[in-house]
Structures are given as C-alpha cells and as structure tokens.
Motif scaffolding. Sequence first.
Motif, PDB file in Angstrom:
ATOM      1  N   VAL A  48     -21.134 -10.349  -8.314  1.00  0.00           N
ATOM      2  CA  VAL A  48     -20.960  -9.039  -7.676  1.00  0.00           C
ATOM      3  C   VAL A  48     -21.117  -9.159  -6.162  1.00  0.00           C
ATOM      4  N   ALA A  49     -22.101  -9.959  -5.710  1.00  0.00           N
ATOM      5  CA  ALA A  49     -22.307 -10.130  -4.275  1.00  0.00           C
ATOM      6  C   ALA A  49     -21.083 -10.769  -3.611  1.00  0.00           C
ATOM      7  N   THR A  50     -20.458 -11.710  -4.308  1.00  0.00           N
ATOM      8  CA  THR A  50     -19.250 -12.341  -3.770  1.00  0.00           C
ATOM      9  C   THR A  50     -18.115 -11.340  -3.642  1.00  0.00           C
ATOM     10  N   VAL A  51     -17.934 -10.513  -4.673  1.00  0.00           N
ATOM     11  CA  VAL A  51     -16.872  -9.503  -4.645  1.00  0.00           C
ATOM     12  C   VAL A  51     -17.136  -8.478  -3.543  1.00  0.00           C
ATOM     13  N   VAL A  52     -18.366  -7.995  -3.450  1.00  0.00           N
ATOM     14  CA  VAL A  52     -18.705  -7.010  -2.417  1.00  0.00           C
ATOM     15  C   VAL A  52     -18.536  -7.623  -1.024  1.00  0.00           C
ATOM     16  N   GLY A  53     -18.928  -8.898  -0.890  1.00  0.00           N
ATOM     17  CA  GLY A  53     -18.755  -9.569   0.392  1.00  0.00           C
ATOM     18  C   GLY A  53     -17.298  -9.651   0.793  1.00  0.00           C
ATOM     19  N   GLY A  54     -16.421  -9.958  -0.163  1.00  0.00           N
ATOM     20  CA  GLY A  54     -14.991 -10.006   0.125  1.00  0.00           C
ATOM     21  C   GLY A  54     -14.457  -8.649   0.535  1.00  0.00           C
ATOM     22  N   TRP A  55     -14.958  -7.595  -0.126  1.00  0.00           N
ATOM     23  CA  TRP A  55     -14.511  -6.246   0.231  1.00  0.00           C
ATOM     24  C   TRP A  55     -14.978  -5.866   1.630  1.00  0.00           C
ATOM     25  N   LEU A  56     -16.249  -6.127   1.942  1.00  0.00           N
ATOM     26  CA  LEU A  56     -16.766  -5.790   3.270  1.00  0.00           C
ATOM     27  C   LEU A  56     -16.047  -6.574   4.359  1.00  0.00           C
ATOM     28  N   LEU A  57     -15.810  -7.873   4.106  1.00  0.00           N
ATOM     29  CA  LEU A  57     -15.097  -8.693   5.090  1.00  0.00           C
ATOM     30  C   LEU A  57     -13.701  -8.143   5.342  1.00  0.00           C
ATOM     31  N   GLY A  58     -13.006  -7.775   4.276  1.00  0.00           N
ATOM     32  CA  GLY A  58     -11.675  -7.220   4.435  1.00  0.00           C
ATOM     33  C   GLY A  58     -11.689  -5.868   5.132  1.00  0.00           C
ATOM     34  N   ALA A  59     -12.679  -5.013   4.801  1.00  0.00           N
ATOM     35  CA  ALA A  59     -12.749  -3.683   5.402  1.00  0.00           C
ATOM     36  C   ALA A  59     -13.001  -3.758   6.904  1.00  0.00           C
ATOM     37  N   VAL A  60     -13.972  -4.570   7.306  1.00  0.00           N
ATOM     38  CA  VAL A  60     -14.282  -4.690   8.730  1.00  0.00           C
ATOM     39  C   VAL A  60     -13.108  -5.309   9.491  1.00  0.00           C
ATOM     40  N   GLY A  61     -12.539  -6.378   8.935  1.00  0.00           N
ATOM     41  CA  GLY A  61     -11.411  -7.025   9.597  1.00  0.00           C
ATOM     42  C   GLY A  61     -10.219  -6.098   9.747  1.00  0.00           C
ATOM     43  N   THR A  62      -9.946  -5.302   8.721  1.00  0.00           N
ATOM     44  CA  THR A  62      -8.820  -4.370   8.781  1.00  0.00           C
ATOM     45  C   THR A  62      -9.067  -3.278   9.811  1.00  0.00           C
ATOM     46  N   TYR A  63     -10.289  -2.751   9.855  1.00  0.00           N
ATOM     47  CA  TYR A  63     -10.603  -1.698  10.826  1.00  0.00           C
ATOM     48  C   TYR A  63     -10.411  -2.202  12.251  1.00  0.00           C
ATOM     49  N   VAL A  64     -10.921  -3.393  12.529  1.00  0.00           N
ATOM     50  CA  VAL A  64     -10.796  -3.960  13.877  1.00  0.00           C
ATOM     51  C   VAL A  64      -9.337  -4.262  14.205  1.00  0.00           C
ATOM     52  N   ARG A  65      -8.586  -4.765  13.227  1.00  0.00           N
ATOM     53  CA  ARG A  65      -7.207  -5.191  13.475  1.00  0.00           C
ATOM     54  C   ARG A  65      -6.271  -4.013  13.727  1.00  0.00           C
ATOM     55  N   TYR A  66      -6.439  -2.910  12.976  1.00  0.00           N
ATOM     56  CA  TYR A  66      -5.460  -1.824  13.033  1.00  0.00           C
ATOM     57  C   TYR A  66      -5.964  -0.574  13.737  1.00  0.00           C
ATOM     58  N   HIS A  67      -7.101  -0.648  14.403  1.00  0.00           N
ATOM     59  CA  HIS A  67      -7.598   0.502  15.142  1.00  0.00           C
ATOM     60  C   HIS A  67      -6.584   0.894  16.226  1.00  0.00           C
ATOM     61  N   GLY A  68      -6.272   2.197  16.319  1.00  0.00           N
ATOM     62  CA  GLY A  68      -5.337   2.666  17.329  1.00  0.00           C
ATOM     63  C   GLY A  68      -3.895   2.255  17.087  1.00  0.00           C
ATOM     64  N   PHE A  69      -3.516   1.996  15.832  1.00  0.00           N
ATOM     65  CA  PHE A  69      -2.144   1.548  15.548  1.00  0.00           C
ATOM     66  C   PHE A  69      -1.151   2.661  15.847  1.00  0.00           C
ATOM     67  N   ARG A  70      -0.089   2.285  16.545  1.00  0.00           N
ATOM     68  CA  ARG A  70       0.965   3.239  16.892  1.00  0.00           C
ATOM     69  C   ARG A  70       2.301   2.509  16.898  1.00  0.00           C
ATOM     70  N   LEU A  71       3.296   3.111  16.248  1.00  0.00           N
ATOM     71  CA  LEU A  71       4.631   2.524  16.182  1.00  0.00           C
ATOM     72  C   LEU A  71       5.621   3.495  16.808  1.00  0.00           C
ATOM     73  N   THR A  72       6.392   3.002  17.770  1.00  0.00           N
ATOM     74  CA  THR A  72       7.390   3.829  18.428  1.00  0.00           C
ATOM     75  C   THR A  72       8.739   3.122  18.384  1.00  0.00           C
ATOM     76  N   GLN A  73       9.781   3.890  18.627  1.00  0.00           N
ATOM     77  CA  GLN A  73      11.120   3.331  18.742  1.00  0.00           C
ATOM     78  C   GLN A  73      11.656   3.632  20.128  1.00  0.00           C
ATOM     79  N   VAL A  74      12.039   2.571  20.837  1.00  0.00           N
ATOM     80  CA  VAL A  74      12.632   2.687  22.161  1.00  0.00           C
ATOM     81  C   VAL A  74      14.008   2.041  22.072  1.00  0.00           C
ATOM     82  N   GLY A  75      15.039   2.867  22.081  1.00  0.00           N
ATOM     83  CA  GLY A  75      16.379   2.323  21.932  1.00  0.00           C
ATOM     84  C   GLY A  75      16.553   1.656  20.574  1.00  0.00           C
ATOM     85  N   GLU A  76      16.949   0.391  20.597  1.00  0.00           N
ATOM     86  CA  GLU A  76      17.188  -0.356  19.367  1.00  0.00           C
ATOM     87  C   GLU A  76      16.071  -1.345  19.073  1.00  0.00           C
ATOM     88  N   GLU A  77      14.834  -0.956  19.388  1.00  0.00           N
ATOM     89  CA  GLU A  77      13.709  -1.817  19.046  1.00  0.00           C
ATOM     90  C   GLU A  77      12.492  -0.983  18.695  1.00  0.00           C
TER      91      GLU A  77
END
Length: 490
Positions: free
Chosen positions: A214-243
Amino acid sequence: MTRLHPLTVPYRVVSSLGSVVALIVVSTFLDAGGPDGVGPVVVAVGAVGVVAVLGYQYAYYRRFEYTVTGDSFDVASGVFSRQRREVPLSRVQNVDVSQNILQRVLGIAVVEIETAGGGETEVALRFVDAAEADRLTDVLQGRTTAAAAPTGDRGETLFELDDDALLVLSALSFDLRLFSVVPTLSAFGAPAALRYVTDLPVGLQLPAVAVAVVATVVGGWLLGAVGTYVRYHGFRLTQVGEELRYERGLLQRYSGTIPLEKLQTVTVRENVLMRQVGYAALDVETAGYAGRGGPSGGSQAAIPLATRAAVLELARRIEPFGEVSLTAPPERARDRYRRRYRLASLGVATVIAAVGWWLVGTTWLVGAVAGGVLVGGVALAGPGARATYRHRGYDLVDGYAVTRRGYWRRRTTVVPDYRVQTVGRRASIFQRRWGLASVELDTAGSLSLAGPTGVAVDLGAETATTLQETVADRLQAALSARSASADDRP
C-alpha cells in the motif's frame, strides 16, 4: 550578428563552479588532518579553477553569435573549435522557451530549436532576454520578418487549465516510473526486508507485507500528483495563425510552438481513473525531436485534462476526422490474453517462491505470498483478458486511420493518411499460433523513433493483410491528391 544576454556569463559561471567549490571544501579537511601545506595547495588550485571558469565562460559569451536571415537561422560558436551552422527556416519544427525561477527573476530564458529529422535539439541559446525569446519564436515560425519586433498577438485561447481542473488532474495521475526503481531497490533491500518480516510475530507478517504494498502504491500516486501539478500549473493553449502555442509550468516555466502544418498525429489519452469520471487528455505529435528530453520532445499535451467531449471537439478542430466505430480483434485474441495472464501469474509465483526459499528458506509466509499471487492471477486472468480485449481496435474513416490500445493507459491515435511513412504487418511466434497479426503505422513524428505511432493489435491474419494493403493504397491516393492540389495553386 547578435550576442547572448550579458547575464549569460555570471549565470553560467555560478552553474559551473559546483565542482570547484567542492574541491575547496575538501581542502579544509585535508588541511585539518593531512600533511602540512596540502590545504593551501588545493585552495590555490581551486582559485585557478575559478579563474579558468570565468575566462572560459566570458570567451563562450564573446564567441557565440546568431542572426536570422531571409531563409536561415545562422549561429557561430566555439571557444577552441569554431563552428558555424545554418538552419533553414523551412526545417524548423518547434521553438521551445524555458525559464526556471531564477531565470524569470533575471529576465532571461533558454531557447531551443528543433528541426525535422534531428536526433537532438539543433540549436540551444543559453541565455537570451525574455523579450528576445518571444521575438525569435515569432520570427522562426514565420509570423514576422527578421527585422520586426514581436507581434504581441496572444491569439485565440483554445484551452486554459484552471486551478480546480489542475487539482483533479493531479489526483488522477499515477507515476508508474516509481516502479522502474523497484527492481534496483529490491536487489539491495529485499534480503534485509524479508529477514525483518520473518522476524516479526506470525500474525504481523502478512499485515507488514500489505502495508509495504500500500505504501508503494500511495507513494506512486503522490509522486505523480506532485509532478503533474508542478508540470501543468498555469497551462494555456492558444492558436496564432496556423500554429498552436502552449505555456505551462510552476517551477520551470515552458512555452513553445506546435505548427499545425507539421503535425503528425493526435492521440486521445485516458488512464483508468480518467475514464471512470469521463475525462481525457489530448496529445499532439510533430516531426521535431529533442533527444535529451526537452520541453517538447516532439510530443505535447494539447489538453492535459478536460471532459472527453471537449477533448474530442478540439481533436476534430485540429484534424477533422469523422465519427469512429472501432472494429475489435477476433475473439480468439481474448483467449490468448487469458492464457498469457495465467502463465505470467505462474511465472511470478515461481520467482517469488524461488527467491524467498533462497533468501530465508522455506517458510509459510513465502508459500502464502507465492500461492496468493498464483491464485489471484489465475482468478483475474479472465476479467483482465476481457478488459484488454475491449480496449483494442481500429477503424478507417475518411482520410484517417484510427487505432486504440491499452487498458491502464488507453490511447486512441488518429493518423492522417498522408502522414503515414510506412505501414507494416508484424506477427510474433505467439501471434502466429493463434492466427493473429498486428499492423503498424509509422509517421515522421519523433515518437516513431521508439516504435510505431499507431498499432492495430492482434487482428486476424487475413484482416491484417487487407488493412495493410488498404492503408498503403489510401496513402498513395492522399499523396496524389495533395500533389494535384499544390499544382493547382497559382
């Protein structure tokens, strides 16, 4: 020719002085307990090292120059060996800009330029002014001329990840990379852990194993949650012309471009938790490639988390594919999965029993764990086979091939006909026993370097051959149509 930002020198000097500082720190211990005079000598060597680093980084700054011409991005660099590179603007696939916290405070940024067919980032500018980074992004993607200032056009916002959605995304993330270190850690810690468990009272041994799992599973979840929060904080997608242009990151801020004309595939990605609550993510793949795991790496999350309907809407805005009705593999594929999972359970149980007997001798705990794995694996083989079977399939819609695979992380990949580079048919020795084969669709995208982009898994052998021939014919027809369309342009 333009030089890098003047702060490049002090920033790179501080970043490079770690080993020199460590040498000086070690010298204090040598001076305290070693032969007389050793410490001052090491300090003197360290001082020479500091001067050498200062000199080298200043020379690096003075000899690194770049400019944008009408059709290329030219770079001259090199302290001891002079290098000159010309990157045709037509080959530029992605322009990524990154800033860590200190770089944002200083107003500098790293610009990485990726090209088609490259095995790594073609050019990296460390460091330029943040405004210059924006200007280069516009120029290299063809939105302004080399002499123009940044357009300042923020474009149309396609998607923005708010705080509530970011928390949901983090909670639904699970970092499987944690388990990649389990075999290494087990090699060192398994004997001691087994001895510790077997020394416990009999009634506490199984609970101790359960707590560790259980500790291993919870550790994997916490690691993924923190990493995802840091990685995608303030995510914004825009389109400028053809990109498309994205921004993301809490500690390390990234921004970059995704040229629509160079896009290879779109993929709707859903892990098992996302599917339960009706969410999904959208990945897009371009032909750029950053072999060092750069910000884009040729693949970006166009939407890291949204309702499945919103994800499909944006996917169809990027690539207008029609409604998809997947054809499942033949039912004998499900029987193959069931047998494979049972054999895998037997193999894991055998390994556990053998390792446990070798390390701690024959105990009831080793037998209980091995037997539990075997019984549980056999019992779950049927449901696991059905789940795997339900989440595989393929379809051919107008102008696109669609493949789906994966239960824990399901990926539905849409490949435009004209983007297919090769189409192959593969059948392993085990597939041939069941009369099955897989069809692999390769594109020019970077992910194809690690394997085919889209795979229709475990089709009937005749169906696989027919699909291979059909996709190949559609590719030729799509290329002919695009060539004719280009010839008709004035």
